[in-house]
Design an enzyme around this catalytic site. Structure first.
Site, mmCIF file in Angstrom:
data_model
loop_
_atom_site.group_PDB
_atom_site.id
_atom_site.type_symbol
_atom_site.label_atom_id
_atom_site.label_comp_id
_atom_site.label_asym_id
_atom_site.label_seq_id
_atom_site.Cartn_x
_atom_site.Cartn_y
_atom_site.Cartn_z
ATOM 1 N N TYR A 68 22.529 54.050 25.038
ATOM 2 C CA TYR A 68 23.962 54.313 24.949
ATOM 3 C C TYR A 68 24.755 53.037 25.215
ATOM 4 O O TYR A 68 24.425 52.262 26.120
ATOM 5 C CB TYR A 68 24.408 55.388 25.976
ATOM 6 C CG TYR A 68 25.894 55.307 26.112
ATOM 7 C CD1 TYR A 68 26.492 54.661 27.202
ATOM 8 C CD2 TYR A 68 26.717 55.724 25.061
ATOM 9 C CE1 TYR A 68 27.854 54.487 27.272
ATOM 10 C CE2 TYR A 68 28.086 55.549 25.133
ATOM 11 C CZ TYR A 68 28.644 54.924 26.218
ATOM 12 O OH TYR A 68 29.995 54.736 26.267
ATOM 13 N N GLU A 113 37.083 61.885 30.234
ATOM 14 C CA GLU A 113 37.353 61.642 28.805
ATOM 15 C C GLU A 113 37.032 62.866 27.957
ATOM 16 O O GLU A 113 37.591 63.027 26.884
ATOM 17 C CB GLU A 113 36.590 60.424 28.308
ATOM 18 C CG GLU A 113 35.107 60.598 28.213
ATOM 19 C CD GLU A 113 34.414 59.350 27.715
ATOM 20 O OE1 GLU A 113 34.665 58.258 28.246
ATOM 21 O OE2 GLU A 113 33.613 59.479 26.782
ATOM 22 N N ARG A 126 33.508 46.352 31.214
ATOM 23 C CA ARG A 126 32.469 47.371 31.360
ATOM 24 C C ARG A 126 31.167 46.762 30.887
ATOM 25 O O ARG A 126 31.143 46.120 29.831
ATOM 26 C CB ARG A 126 32.812 48.599 30.508
ATOM 27 C CG ARG A 126 31.871 49.783 30.735
ATOM 28 C CD ARG A 126 32.077 50.916 29.770
ATOM 29 N NE ARG A 126 31.249 50.759 28.583
ATOM 30 C CZ ARG A 126 30.999 51.765 27.740
ATOM 31 N NH1 ARG A 126 31.534 52.953 27.935
ATOM 32 N NH2 ARG A 126 30.221 51.567 26.676
ATOM 33 N N GLU A 172 31.474 55.618 35.906
ATOM 34 C CA GLU A 172 32.088 56.638 35.045
ATOM 35 C C GLU A 172 31.101 57.717 34.643
ATOM 36 O O GLU A 172 29.943 57.431 34.340
ATOM 37 C CB GLU A 172 32.625 55.954 33.793
ATOM 38 C CG GLU A 172 33.234 56.862 32.773
ATOM 39 C CD GLU A 172 33.668 56.105 31.528
ATOM 40 O OE1 GLU A 172 33.895 54.887 31.621
ATOM 41 O OE2 GLU A 172 33.749 56.732 30.464
ATOM 42 N N GLU A 209 41.185 51.608 28.986
ATOM 43 C CA GLU A 209 40.025 51.172 28.191
ATOM 44 C C GLU A 209 40.511 50.591 26.881
ATOM 45 O O GLU A 209 41.426 51.138 26.253
ATOM 46 C CB GLU A 209 39.098 52.358 27.926
ATOM 47 C CG GLU A 209 37.881 52.009 27.080
ATOM 48 C CD GLU A 209 36.921 53.175 26.923
ATOM 49 O OE1 GLU A 209 37.264 54.296 27.323
ATOM 50 O OE2 GLU A 209 35.832 52.960 26.396
ATOM 51 N N ARG A 266 40.388 60.075 33.450
ATOM 52 C CA ARG A 266 40.339 59.395 32.155
ATOM 53 C C ARG A 266 40.866 60.233 30.995
ATOM 54 O O ARG A 266 40.829 59.809 29.852
ATOM 55 C CB ARG A 266 38.898 58.984 31.858
ATOM 56 C CG ARG A 266 38.476 57.832 32.709
ATOM 57 C CD ARG A 266 37.101 57.319 32.456
ATOM 58 N NE ARG A 266 36.643 57.183 31.094
ATOM 59 C CZ ARG A 266 37.051 56.282 30.216
ATOM 60 N NH1 ARG A 266 38.003 55.452 30.562
ATOM 61 N NH2 ARG A 266 36.527 56.227 29.006
ATOM 62 N N ASP A 274 29.407 52.939 32.714
ATOM 63 C CA ASP A 274 29.515 54.320 32.226
ATOM 64 C C ASP A 274 28.130 54.957 32.185
ATOM 65 O O ASP A 274 27.266 54.522 31.415
ATOM 66 C CB ASP A 274 30.115 54.295 30.811
ATOM 67 C CG ASP A 274 30.495 55.682 30.315
ATOM 68 O OD1 ASP A 274 31.198 55.769 29.289
ATOM 69 O OD2 ASP A 274 30.111 56.679 30.966
ATOM 70 N N HIS A 330 27.657 58.003 31.443
ATOM 71 C CA HIS A 330 27.792 58.874 30.257
ATOM 72 C C HIS A 330 27.112 60.217 30.460
ATOM 73 O O HIS A 330 26.367 60.693 29.595
ATOM 74 C CB HIS A 330 27.214 58.159 29.024
ATOM 75 C CG HIS A 330 27.997 58.437 27.780
ATOM 76 N ND1 HIS A 330 27.627 59.366 26.860
ATOM 77 C CD2 HIS A 330 29.152 57.913 27.325
ATOM 78 C CE1 HIS A 330 28.484 59.404 25.861
ATOM 79 N NE2 HIS A 330 29.428 58.533 26.120
ATOM 80 N N TRP A 388 23.874 63.523 25.881
ATOM 81 C CA TRP A 388 23.992 62.180 25.272
ATOM 82 C C TRP A 388 25.125 61.430 25.917
ATOM 83 O O TRP A 388 26.181 62.002 26.221
ATOM 84 C CB TRP A 388 24.264 62.283 23.774
ATOM 85 C CG TRP A 388 24.507 60.914 23.199
ATOM 86 C CD1 TRP A 388 23.571 59.941 22.944
ATOM 87 C CD2 TRP A 388 25.790 60.335 22.909
ATOM 88 N NE1 TRP A 388 24.172 58.814 22.497
ATOM 89 C CE2 TRP A 388 25.525 59.019 22.455
ATOM 90 C CE3 TRP A 388 27.106 60.775 22.965
ATOM 91 C CZ2 TRP A 388 26.552 58.152 22.066
ATOM 92 C CZ3 TRP A 388 28.126 59.913 22.593
ATOM 93 C CH2 TRP A 388 27.827 58.638 22.137
HETATM 94 C C1 CS2 Z 1 32.565 56.313 25.981
HETATM 95 C C2 CS2 Z 1 33.041 56.742 24.634
HETATM 96 O O1 CS2 Z 1 34.249 54.688 25.896
HETATM 97 C C3 CS2 Z 1 33.615 55.434 26.635
HETATM 98 O O2 CS2 Z 1 33.776 55.531 27.864
HETATM 99 O O3 CS2 Z 1 32.232 57.372 26.820
HETATM 100 O O4 CS2 Z 1 32.870 55.667 23.772
HETATM 101 C C4 CS2 Z 1 32.344 57.956 24.037
HETATM 102 O O5 CS2 Z 1 30.960 57.708 23.938
HETATM 103 C C5 CS2 Z 1 32.929 58.219 22.664
HETATM 104 O O6 CS2 Z 1 34.322 58.324 22.771
HETATM 105 C C6 CS2 Z 1 32.345 59.490 22.064
HETATM 106 O O7 CS2 Z 1 32.952 59.722 20.811
HETATM 107 MG MG MG Z 2 32.821 57.095 28.783
#
Ligand code: CS2
Ligand code: MG
Length: 416
Positions: free
Chosen positions: A173, A276, A161, A250, A353, A297, A224, A226, A416
């Protein structure tokens, strides 16, 4: 006769849950672990970590779950799941489903130890040797990010990634400092970060143009977003990234609104990964059934454990959607252990991951999974193969931390 054999042949009395407790420890970051003990002495561990909301789950377990576990048959995994889900009345949500997950994984761990079998054998056996994983490469700029991708390739990763800083934005991020594992929950109250979609949209295609030029086309590259883009912006990015053949893009847009993914699908064939932040099959169902995503995910720790995520994976399999479990450092090694057994079994596996935990964390959670040649391998120990060193855990008291927030330049609150 071993404990396992005696318990396997033993009565319900041997399998009776006699104690359960929550262990909160913070070896570099907070983790919440549930330990469930049976009359026979066999115990199981479940992860109950919810980044930034750890004590909410700990309290839910201590006040509303554990009193209901004492006296139950640890072998009745499904009935316990149904009891904790239907019996809560106020069902679903990240706190509830993380608490249920911790119990569920602990009971599967106990079953494995009783049967003397690793978890993947209880699920249905091995579907693959080793589990393809992706690592996290990042940099403050494109140059640094590409060098980090090279470092992960040199470590044997087949999938990486890539994230990088965005000009003008502080605390971007996913960008780590000094190559530590990325740890976003770094302050007691949310740190404030700045976001600009236009600046980000300009940068990302340039990042992947350079990565393909530097690293060729066979390396699997992931990214990602996010949750930061509006659907039409996400559609534009997915289309702009088509020439670079990503393994997945992602969280391209917040998944609260599945219709946003229809817009992306209408404009681009870049594979999409989501989930996630999901905590039940109902969060996933629409996106999967309408073929709006390619990877799901949703993780064992945040979606009700093995028992529920198995149902999500089976639904996904009907639509050729593959698994791509969340595996950030804020999911404990207990989750990584259970996830690797699941990944080893599940038919429609995609990728796992793998963000490296700190050495401190790995000492607190002894485990039998191993990494080699771009894959992780679960062990053959009974259960999920992860333990906790309670003496060591006590040395790391809980430290209040919350995830950051994001605002636009004009102060508008953002994702975020
Ligand atoms: C992120 C996560 O790994 C990822 O794909 O989206 O690290 C996420 O930011 C954290 O799990 C938040 O606690
Ligand atoms: Mg993520």
């Amino acid at each position: 006769m071993s404990i396992a054999q005696s318990v396997l042949q033993g009565s319900v009395r041997d399998r009776q849950i006699v104690a359960a407790r929550v262990i909160v420890t913070s070896p570099g970051r907070n983790f919440v672990t549930l330990k469930v003990e049976t009359r026979s002495g066999v115990f199981g561990l479940g992860d109950a970590t919810l980044n930034g909301r750890e004590l909410a789950v700990a309290a839910y377990l201590e006040h509303h779950v554990i009193p209901n576990l004492i006296g139950r048959d640890a072998g009745c995994i499904e009935d316990t799941w149904q009891f904790l889900y239907r019996g809560a009345y106020w069902r679903r949500g990240p706190v509830t489903m993380t608490a249920i997950a911790a119990v569920d994984v602990a009971l599967w761990d106990i079953l494995g130890k009783m049967a003397g079998l690793p978890l993947y054998r209880l699920l249905g056996g091995r579907s693959r040797e080793g589990v393809l994983v992706y690592g996290h490469a990042s940099g403050r700029d494109i140059e640094e990010a590409s060098a980090e991708v090279a470092r992960f390739v040199s470590m044997g990763y087949r999938a990486v990634r890539a994230q990088c800083g965005v000009p003008g934005l502080k605390k971007p991020y996913g960008v780590t400092r000094e190559k530590n594992a990325y740890e976003p929950a770094e302050s007691e109250l949310p740190a404030e970060t700045l976001w600009s979609s236009p600046a980000y949209l300009e940068l990302v295609p340039k990042l992947f143009d350079r990565l393909r030029a530097d690293h060729g086309r066979s390396l699997e590259l992931l990214h990602d977003v996010h949750h930061r883009l509006a659907p039409i912006e996400a559609a534009r990015l997915a289309r702009d990234l088509e020439p670079y053949r990503l393994f997945w893009l992602e969280d391209a847009t917040p998944a609260d609104n599945p219709a946003g993914f229809e817009l992306i699908r209408r404009h681009a064939v870049t594979p999409l990964a989501v989930g996630e932040v999901f905590n039940s099959i109902f969060d996933c169902k629409g996106l999967i059934e309408r073929q709006l995503i390619d990877f799901i995910r949703t993780s064992i720790v945040h979606a009700g454990g093995v028992t529920h995520v198995r149902r999500i994976a089976d639904l996904a399999g009907l639509y050729q959607v593959r698994t791509g479990f969340h595996g950030a450092t804020d999911l404990s090694p207990v989750t990584m252990g259970a996830a690797l057994h699941f990944d080893t079994w599940v038919a429609n596996f995609g990728i796992q991951e793998y963000m490296h935990h700190t050495e401190q964390t790995l000492e607190v959670f002894p485990h039998d999974y191993t990494f080699r040649d771009g894959r992780l391998y679960c062990g053959e120990s009974p259960g999920h193969g992860v333990d906790i060193d309670e003496q060591l855990a006590q040395r790391y008291p809980y430290s209040p931390r919350q995830l950051p927030i994001a605002r636009l330049e004009d102060g508008t609150m953002w994702d975020w």
